[in-house]
Write a protein that holds these residues in place. Structure first.
Motif, PDB file in Angstrom:
ATOM      1  N   VAL A 230       0.845  -1.196   0.000  1.00 14.25           N
ATOM      2  CA  VAL A 230       0.000   0.000   0.000  1.00 14.25           C
ATOM      3  C   VAL A 230       0.880   1.246   0.000  1.00 14.25           C
ATOM      4  O   VAL A 230       1.768   1.394   0.838  1.00 14.25           O
ATOM      5  N   ASP A 231       0.649   2.126  -0.946  1.00 13.79           N
ATOM      6  CA  ASP A 231       1.392   3.383  -1.031  1.00 13.79           C
ATOM      7  C   ASP A 231       0.536   4.522  -0.480  1.00 13.79           C
ATOM      8  O   ASP A 231      -0.694   4.514  -0.637  1.00 13.79           O
ATOM      9  N   PRO A 232       1.170   5.519   0.134  1.00 16.02           N
ATOM     10  CA  PRO A 232       0.394   6.641   0.668  1.00 16.02           C
ATOM     11  C   PRO A 232      -0.238   7.474  -0.437  1.00 16.02           C
ATOM     12  O   PRO A 232       0.362   7.696  -1.488  1.00 16.02           O
ATOM     13  N   VAL A 233      -1.454   7.916  -0.202  1.00 16.10           N
ATOM     14  CA  VAL A 233      -2.150   8.798  -1.137  1.00 16.10           C
ATOM     15  C   VAL A 233      -2.492  10.130  -0.470  1.00 16.10           C
ATOM     16  O   VAL A 233      -3.189  10.951  -1.060  1.00 16.10           O
ATOM     17  N   ALA A 234      -2.008  10.330   0.752  1.00 14.99           N
ATOM     18  CA  ALA A 234      -2.239  11.571   1.478  1.00 14.99           C
ATOM     19  C   ALA A 234      -1.069  11.812   2.426  1.00 14.99           C
ATOM     20  O   ALA A 234      -0.302  10.890   2.735  1.00 14.99           O
ATOM     21  N   THR A 235      -0.942  13.034   2.889  1.00 12.71           N
ATOM     22  CA  THR A 235       0.132  13.404   3.804  1.00 12.71           C
ATOM     23  C   THR A 235      -0.449  13.820   5.152  1.00 12.71           C
ATOM     24  O   THR A 235      -1.662  14.031   5.287  1.00 12.71           O
ATOM     25  N   VAL A 236       0.430  13.954   6.122  1.00 11.36           N
ATOM     26  CA  VAL A 236       0.013  14.453   7.430  1.00 11.36           C
ATOM     27  C   VAL A 236      -0.578  15.852   7.291  1.00 11.36           C
ATOM     28  O   VAL A 236      -1.570  16.198   7.937  1.00 11.36           O
ATOM     29  N   GLU A 237       0.026  16.655   6.435  1.00 11.33           N
ATOM     30  CA  GLU A 237      -0.490  18.006   6.215  1.00 11.33           C
ATOM     31  C   GLU A 237      -1.907  17.965   5.654  1.00 11.33           C
ATOM     32  O   GLU A 237      -2.759  18.790   6.025  1.00 11.33           O
ATOM     33  N   ASP A 238      -2.179  17.021   4.762  1.00 11.38           N
ATOM     34  CA  ASP A 238      -3.540  16.863   4.238  1.00 11.38           C
ATOM     35  C   ASP A 238      -4.527  16.579   5.364  1.00 11.38           C
ATOM     36  O   ASP A 238      -5.633  17.146   5.393  1.00 11.38           O
ATOM     37  N   VAL A 239      -4.145  15.700   6.276  1.00 12.87           N
ATOM     38  CA  VAL A 239      -5.029  15.353   7.386  1.00 12.87           C
ATOM     39  C   VAL A 239      -5.260  16.565   8.278  1.00 12.87           C
ATOM     40  O   VAL A 239      -6.388  16.843   8.715  1.00 12.87           O
ATOM     41  N   ARG A 240      -4.188  17.325   8.552  1.00 15.14           N
ATOM     42  CA  ARG A 240      -4.340  18.519   9.387  1.00 15.14           C
ATOM     43  C   ARG A 240      -5.288  19.521   8.740  1.00 15.14           C
ATOM     44  O   ARG A 240      -6.151  20.107   9.410  1.00 15.14           O
ATOM     45  N   ARG A 241      -5.135  19.727   7.447  1.00 12.99           N
ATOM     46  CA  ARG A 241      -5.989  20.695   6.751  1.00 12.99           C
ATOM     47  C   ARG A 241      -7.433  20.199   6.688  1.00 12.99           C
ATOM     48  O   ARG A 241      -8.374  20.996   6.795  1.00 12.99           O
ATOM     49  N   ALA A 242      -7.621  18.897   6.510  1.00  9.97           N
ATOM     50  CA  ALA A 242      -8.975  18.348   6.510  1.00  9.97           C
ATOM     51  C   ALA A 242      -9.603  18.488   7.890  1.00  9.97           C
ATOM     52  O   ALA A 242     -10.802  18.791   8.014  1.00  9.97           O
ATOM     53  N   ARG A 243      -8.810  18.288   8.931  1.00  8.35           N
ATOM     54  CA  ARG A 243      -9.323  18.479  10.289  1.00  8.35           C
ATOM     55  C   ARG A 243      -9.731  19.926  10.510  1.00  8.35           C
ATOM     56  O   ARG A 243     -10.742  20.212  11.162  1.00  8.35           O
ATOM     57  N   ALA A 244      -8.932  20.846   9.986  1.00  9.34           N
ATOM     58  CA  ALA A 244      -9.274  22.264  10.121  1.00  9.34           C
ATOM     59  C   ALA A 244     -10.581  22.572   9.402  1.00  9.34           C
ATOM     60  O   ALA A 244     -11.396  23.377   9.881  1.00  9.34           O
ATOM     61  N   ALA A 245     -10.790  21.938   8.259  1.00  4.36           N
ATOM     62  CA  ALA A 245     -12.055  22.117   7.538  1.00  4.36           C
ATOM     63  C   ALA A 245     -13.220  21.615   8.370  1.00  4.36           C
ATOM     64  O   ALA A 245     -14.285  22.251   8.430  1.00  4.36           O
ATOM     65  N   VAL A 246     -13.034  20.469   9.020  1.00  5.92           N
ATOM     66  CA  VAL A 246     -14.089  19.908   9.861  1.00  5.92           C
ATOM     67  C   VAL A 246     -14.405  20.846  11.027  1.00  5.92           C
ATOM     68  O   VAL A 246     -15.576  21.082  11.373  1.00  5.92           O
ATOM     69  N   SER A 247     -13.370  21.404  11.643  1.00  2.00           N
ATOM     70  CA  SER A 247     -13.571  22.276  12.802  1.00  2.00           C
ATOM     71  C   SER A 247     -14.350  23.533  12.451  1.00  2.00           C
ATOM     72  O   SER A 247     -14.991  24.141  13.320  1.00  2.00           O
ATOM     73  N   SER A 248     -14.287  23.950  11.192  1.00  2.00           N
ATOM     74  CA  SER A 248     -14.975  25.172  10.771  1.00  2.00           C
ATOM     75  C   SER A 248     -16.429  24.939  10.372  1.00  2.00           C
ATOM     76  O   SER A 248     -17.145  25.889  10.051  1.00  2.00           O
ATOM     77  N   VAL A 249     -16.889  23.684  10.393  1.00  2.00           N
ATOM     78  CA  VAL A 249     -18.272  23.382  10.033  1.00  2.00           C
ATOM     79  C   VAL A 249     -19.210  23.915  11.115  1.00  2.00           C
ATOM     80  O   VAL A 249     -18.987  23.709  12.314  1.00  2.00           O
ATOM     81  N   ASP A 250     -20.235  24.597  10.701  1.00  2.00           N
ATOM     82  CA  ASP A 250     -21.159  25.238  11.644  1.00  2.00           C
ATOM     83  C   ASP A 250     -22.105  24.209  12.274  1.00  2.00           C
ATOM     84  O   ASP A 250     -22.662  23.352  11.580  1.00  2.00           O
ATOM     85  N   VAL A 251     -22.256  24.311  13.596  1.00  2.00           N
ATOM     86  CA  VAL A 251     -23.213  23.479  14.332  1.00  2.00           C
ATOM     87  C   VAL A 251     -24.179  24.439  15.021  1.00  2.00           C
ATOM     88  O   VAL A 251     -23.848  25.039  16.048  1.00  2.00           O
TER      89      VAL A 251
END
Length: 338
Positions: A230-251
């Motif tokens: 299995v080869d990586p298709v994402a980086t740690v930075e990708d995960v951090r940025r995706a997490r930041a996107a999740v945190s900005s979702v309005d509840v």
């Protein structure tokens, strides 16, 4: 294991510990992805993992929802259904540090967190980080270790740090524990402490594959196991940025109140209901679910989708005929969306 291998593992763990500097600006000032980009990231990782894991798309998605929700995952099932392979495939799909801990009855807390070792050359104690200093930590058969050793993960899972001999060290970002649990040998395992179970964002089961799926698994695993390629298709930075996107979702407030009322219902109907930590986990996973659907706001459907795997394992009932999942499903049926 050779001295050279030991030294290499210690060096890798030390690098991970150094990389966990809480003052690193990248840990807090990460530009968020667009929700669409985050959803594409998840789809890319899922597709990569499905090259190894057959017929378990929902389970793979649960892992990624947990990762983006800044949480931890407990996978409980019988031996041999692919729990460890799932964790390995997901971690290899992201170019992140990965460590595996085989939990056994003689495992010590320091074997997980690390230990201070006296250096005769410097006459000082040097800290040798344990396997917990990694982005993804696989705790294999976690219930084979006694509660004292299991408790070594409590601080790490809740506060993303480890304290040894009075010194607190930050863990890498992202940090996610994926633990597997054997549920068919109760006489040879230990029950997980309630405080630890409550720290797992989700608890899932894999189940047996269908005949066609098992045939495909056998075809893929004749020879070298596909997880090794299995080869990586994402980086740690990708995960951090995706997490930041999740945190900005309005509840919105009505959604928050709905989550609180679901949790309150479980507290009235069970001996031990959902804690505020569980409510927060439900909100965060609902935010991820919204992102996966391309939205920047949470709707009740997101909450209802995530509730069974996020809340059920936190509920303790008095009746042997009723389970935590029964209580959660009853809450979803009876608590109105207002």
């Amino acid at each position: 294991m050779t001295d050279a291998t030991d030294a290499a593992d210690a060096a890798d763990a030390a690098d991970a510990a150094d990389a966990a500097d809480p003052t690193d600006p990248d840990r807090s000032n990460v530009p968020p992805m667009d929700p669409e980009a985050a959803a594409d990231l998840v789809d890319r990782i899922v597709a990569n993992v499905e090259e190894v894991i057959v017929g378990k798309r929902d389970a793979v998605e649960h892992v990624l929802v947990t990762l983006l929700a800044r949480g931890h995952l407990l996978v409980e099932d019988v031996p041999g259904v692919g729990k460890t392979t799932l964790a390995k495939a997901v971690s290899r799909s992201v170019d992140a540090s990965f460590k595996r801990v085989q939990f056994t009855p003689d495992l010590l807390p320091s074997d997980v967190t690390g230990v201070n070792v006296f250096n005769q050359r410097t006459n000082e104690f040097d800290f040798r980080p344990g396997p917990v200093f990694a982005n993804v930590v696989l705790g294999d058969e976690i219930n084979r270790a006694p509660p004292k050793t299991q408790s070594a993960l409590l601080e790490a899972m809740e506060e993303q740090q480890v304290t040894t001999d009075g010194v607190t060290r930050a863990l890498p970002d992202p940090f996610c524990v994926i633990a597997t649990q054997n549920d068919v040998e109760p006489g040879r395992t230990y029950e997980l402490p309630v405080a630890e179970i409550d720290r797992f964002t989700k608890k899932i089961r894999l189940g047996y594959p269908s005949v066609d799926e098992e045939s495909t698994i056998l075809e893929r695993t004749v020879g070298d196991h596909p997880v090794e390629s299995v080869d990586p298709v994402a980086t740690v930075e990708d995960v951090r940025r995706a997490r930041a996107a999740v945190s900005s979702v309005d509840v919105a407030e009505p959604v928050r109140e709905y989550v609180a009322r679901l949790s309150e219902h479980t507290r009235r109907e069970a001996a031990l209901g959902v804690s505020p930590r569980g409510s927060l986990a439900l909100v965060r996973t609902a935010q991820v679910r919204a992102v996966l659907d391309g939205r920047d706001y949470v709707i009740p459907d997101d909450v209802q989708t995530e509730a069974p795997t996020v809340l059920a394992h936190r509920v303790r009932t008095e009746s042997g005929a009723e389970t935590g999942r029964d209580v959660v499903e009853a809450a979803l049926d009876r608590v109105p969306v207002e």
